[in-house]
Design a protein around this motif. Structure first.
Motif, short mmCIF file in Angstrom:
data_model
loop_
_atom_site.label_atom_id
_atom_site.label_comp_id
_atom_site.label_asym_id
_atom_site.label_seq_id
_atom_site.Cartn_x
_atom_site.Cartn_y
_atom_site.Cartn_z
N THR A 1 0.86 -1.18 0.00
CA THR A 1 0.00 0.00 0.00
C THR A 1 0.90 1.23 0.00
OG1 THR A 1 -1.72 -1.15 1.23
CG2 THR A 1 -1.74 1.24 1.35
N ARG A 2 0.48 2.32 -0.70
CA ARG A 2 1.35 3.51 -0.77
C ARG A 2 0.50 4.78 -0.83
NH1 ARG A 2 6.03 4.31 -5.38
NH2 ARG A 2 7.50 3.64 -3.76
N PHE A 3 0.82 5.74 0.06
CA PHE A 3 0.10 7.01 0.13
C PHE A 3 1.07 8.17 0.29
CE2 PHE A 3 -3.21 4.06 1.51
CZ PHE A 3 -4.33 4.55 0.85
N CYS A 4 0.68 9.32 -0.26
CA CYS A 4 1.40 10.58 -0.13
C CYS A 4 0.42 11.64 0.32
CB CYS A 4 2.00 10.95 -1.49
SG CYS A 4 2.64 12.64 -1.63
N TYR A 5 0.68 12.25 1.50
CA TYR A 5 -0.18 13.32 2.01
C TYR A 5 0.60 14.63 1.97
CZ TYR A 5 -2.86 16.15 5.36
OH TYR A 5 -3.56 17.17 5.98
N PHE A 6 0.16 15.58 1.16
CA PHE A 6 0.77 16.90 1.02
C PHE A 6 0.04 17.83 1.99
CE2 PHE A 6 0.84 20.84 -1.92
CZ PHE A 6 1.91 21.39 -1.24
N TYR A 7 0.70 18.16 3.12
CA TYR A 7 -0.02 18.85 4.18
C TYR A 7 0.39 20.29 4.41
CZ TYR A 7 3.94 17.84 7.37
OH TYR A 7 5.17 17.77 7.98
N GLN A 8 1.49 20.74 3.81
CA GLN A 8 1.88 22.15 3.99
C GLN A 8 2.63 22.63 2.76
OE1 GLN A 8 3.58 23.23 7.86
NE2 GLN A 8 5.02 24.58 6.83
N GLY A 9 2.27 23.82 2.29
CA GLY A 9 2.90 24.41 1.13
C GLY A 9 1.86 25.04 0.23
N LYS A 10 2.25 25.34 -0.98
CA LYS A 10 1.35 25.96 -1.95
C LYS A 10 0.92 24.98 -3.03
CE LYS A 10 -0.77 29.48 -3.90
NZ LYS A 10 -1.97 30.08 -3.28
N SER A 11 1.90 24.30 -3.61
CA SER A 11 1.60 23.31 -4.63
C SER A 11 2.72 22.27 -4.65
CB SER A 11 1.45 23.96 -6.01
OG SER A 11 2.68 24.53 -6.42
N LEU A 12 2.40 21.11 -5.20
CA LEU A 12 3.36 20.01 -5.29
C LEU A 12 3.19 19.37 -6.66
CD1 LEU A 12 5.43 18.14 -3.75
CD2 LEU A 12 3.45 16.68 -3.24
N GLU A 13 4.30 19.11 -7.30
CA GLU A 13 4.27 18.39 -8.58
C GLU A 13 4.54 16.92 -8.30
OE1 GLU A 13 7.18 18.47 -12.26
OE2 GLU A 13 6.05 20.37 -12.14
N GLY B 1 6.82 23.40 -4.89
CA GLY B 1 6.42 24.63 -5.54
C GLY B 1 7.28 25.80 -5.09
N LEU B 2 6.70 27.00 -5.13
CA LEU B 2 7.46 28.21 -4.82
C LEU B 2 7.65 28.41 -3.32
CD1 LEU B 2 5.93 30.67 -7.44
CD2 LEU B 2 8.10 29.42 -7.55
N LEU B 3 6.87 27.67 -2.49
CA LEU B 3 7.03 27.70 -1.05
C LEU B 3 7.54 26.34 -0.57
CD1 LEU B 3 3.69 29.47 0.01
CD2 LEU B 3 5.93 30.52 -0.38
N GLU B 4 8.07 26.31 0.64
CA GLU B 4 8.47 25.03 1.23
C GLU B 4 7.28 24.08 1.26
OE1 GLU B 4 11.20 24.49 4.88
OE2 GLU B 4 9.17 24.26 5.67
N SER B 5 7.53 22.81 0.93
CA SER B 5 6.48 21.80 0.89
C SER B 5 6.78 20.70 1.90
CB SER B 5 6.38 21.17 -0.51
OG SER B 5 6.14 22.16 -1.49
N ARG B 6 5.72 20.24 2.60
CA ARG B 6 5.88 19.16 3.57
C ARG B 6 4.93 18.03 3.24
NH1 ARG B 6 8.35 20.63 8.95
NH2 ARG B 6 9.47 22.55 8.52
N ILE B 7 5.46 16.80 3.33
CA ILE B 7 4.73 15.61 2.88
C ILE B 7 4.90 14.50 3.90
CG2 ILE B 7 4.65 13.81 1.09
CD1 ILE B 7 6.36 16.78 -0.08
N LEU B 8 3.81 13.79 4.20
CA LEU B 8 3.86 12.54 4.95
C LEU B 8 3.73 11.41 3.95
CD1 LEU B 8 3.75 10.86 7.63
CD2 LEU B 8 1.26 11.17 7.55
N TRP B 9 4.70 10.49 3.97
CA TRP B 9 4.74 9.37 3.01
C TRP B 9 4.57 8.07 3.79
CZ3 TRP B 9 5.31 9.79 -2.29
CH2 TRP B 9 5.50 8.59 -2.98
N LEU B 10 3.63 7.22 3.33
CA LEU B 10 3.30 5.98 4.02
C LEU B 10 3.24 4.83 3.02
CD1 LEU B 10 0.23 7.39 6.01
CD2 LEU B 10 2.51 7.01 6.95
N GLU B 11 3.92 3.72 3.34
CA GLU B 11 3.80 2.53 2.48
C GLU B 11 4.15 1.29 3.31
OE1 GLU B 11 6.43 3.71 -0.71
OE2 GLU B 11 8.18 2.79 0.24
#
Length: 332
Positions: free
Chosen positions: A217-229, A254-264
């Motif tokens: 199982t694999r998940f990506c949660y983008f929880y802080q920032g403006k945008s994520l590619e 993106g143009l701001l710092e991005s924070r991600i929780l990654w789960l697998e």
């Protein structure tokens, strides 16, 4: 979002609905004010102003039971005081992780003392509810602190020098191993490939997550920032993506710092019967567990109240083996 590597993208307000071996993840964020002499808020709360306020004075979750699964608590802001029916206690804070295997039953409390009297006390944490195998559900409860000073970081930079910081909470990122998990955790054996990362991308930084097994199982949660590619597709903040596991996945901030929780992780594959804070494999097992809790409370509660806290100046520490062993981060 139509993409062969991205199965779904859904908005998140509080709860991340996940899949085996994960149950769900709560993303808590409360903007608590300055604290008073009792470590509660100087400004009394209005109605249900806060998500994590179940104590009479100090915010938090007073004495309550769990059995049959694991709680993984990742603190991003604030302070947590932990007490349990095993006789253990501790204080941990921003950057620390507590990993609790509830096994065949434990009571604990998680309180959030407002230690700053002259400034606000924001509280942000992730609590992942992570399943246990049928055999692990029968084991004694246990917990382990993963202190921020000891959690491995992998720093990668692209050609322009923008850096990605990957905190390896569980499993492995490329050649870097996480700290050991509790022994009766599904995440402890390497073959279960339970990888949990907290990723911080500087503006326009990039990182490629290695492939894992096709059955994971694999998940990506983008929880802080403006945008994520995400694999060339734009993903909005506060969104959760389920991803194809057996391929590399490329992320670019993106143009701001991005924070991600990654789960697998590899699924356990056992039936799940859940009722409140009990997670077992059948309704009969749930009924037996509730009866056992009514009869025993999973052990005597050894603390003076259902919602104790330490004094304001208490440094971070943890006790184990019913309080017989004590550790502080600087002594590890």
């Amino acid at each position: 979002m139509q993409h062969p590597l991205i199965y779904s993208v859904v908005p998140v307000t509080f709860r991340l609905d996940l899949k085996d071996p994960f149950i769900f993840c709560a993303h808590h964020l409360d903007h608590f004010p300055a604290g008073n002499a009792q470590l509660g808020p100087q400004t009394p709360p209005q109605n249900k102003e806060y998500n994590m306020y179940y104590g009479n004075v100090v915010p938090g979750f007073p004495e309550h039971p769990h059995t049959g699964f694991e709680t993984i608590t990742l603190v991003e802001q604030g302070v947590v005081d932990h007490f349990d029916s095993l006789g253990n206690a501790g204080r941990y804070a921003a950057g620390d992780v507590q990993w609790l295997t509830t096994g065949n039953g434990v009571e604990h409390c998680e309180m959030f003392p407002l230690v700053h009297e002259d400034q606000a006390n924001p509280m942000e944490l992730f609590q992942i509810w992570f399943n246990s195998s049928p055999e692990q559900k029968q084991q004694p409860a246990d917990y382990k602190m993963l202190w921020r000073e000891q959690i491995p970081h992998v720093i990668e930079a692209n050609a322009a020098g923008q850096k990605a910081d990957i905190r390896v909470i569980s499993g492995q990122f490329k050649e870097t191993d996480a700290l050991p998990r509790p022994p009766h955790s599904w995440a402890a054996p390497a073959e279960n490939k339970v990888n949990i990362y907290l990723i911080t991308l500087a503006p326009e930084a990039e990182v490629t997550i290695p492939a894992t097994s096709a059955s994971s199982t694999r998940f990506c949660y983008f929880y802080q920032g403006k945008s994520l590619e995400l694999e060339g597709q734009q993903m909005d903040v506060k969104h959760l993506a389920e991803l194809k596991p057996d391929v590399e996945i490329h992320l670019k901030g993106g143009l701001l710092e991005s924070r991600i929780l990654w789960l697998e992780g590899e699924p356990i594959g056992a039936p799940v019967a859940m009722r409140g804070p009990f997670v077992l494999n059948s309704e009969d097992e749930l009924n037996a567990a509730f009866k056992r809790y009514r009869d025993t409370h999973f052990g005597e509660w050894p603390w003076p109240s259902p919602a104790p806290v330490f004094e304001r100046k208490q440094p971070r520490f943890a006790t184990y083996q019913g309080g017989e062993h004590k550790e502080y981060p600087e002594q590890l």
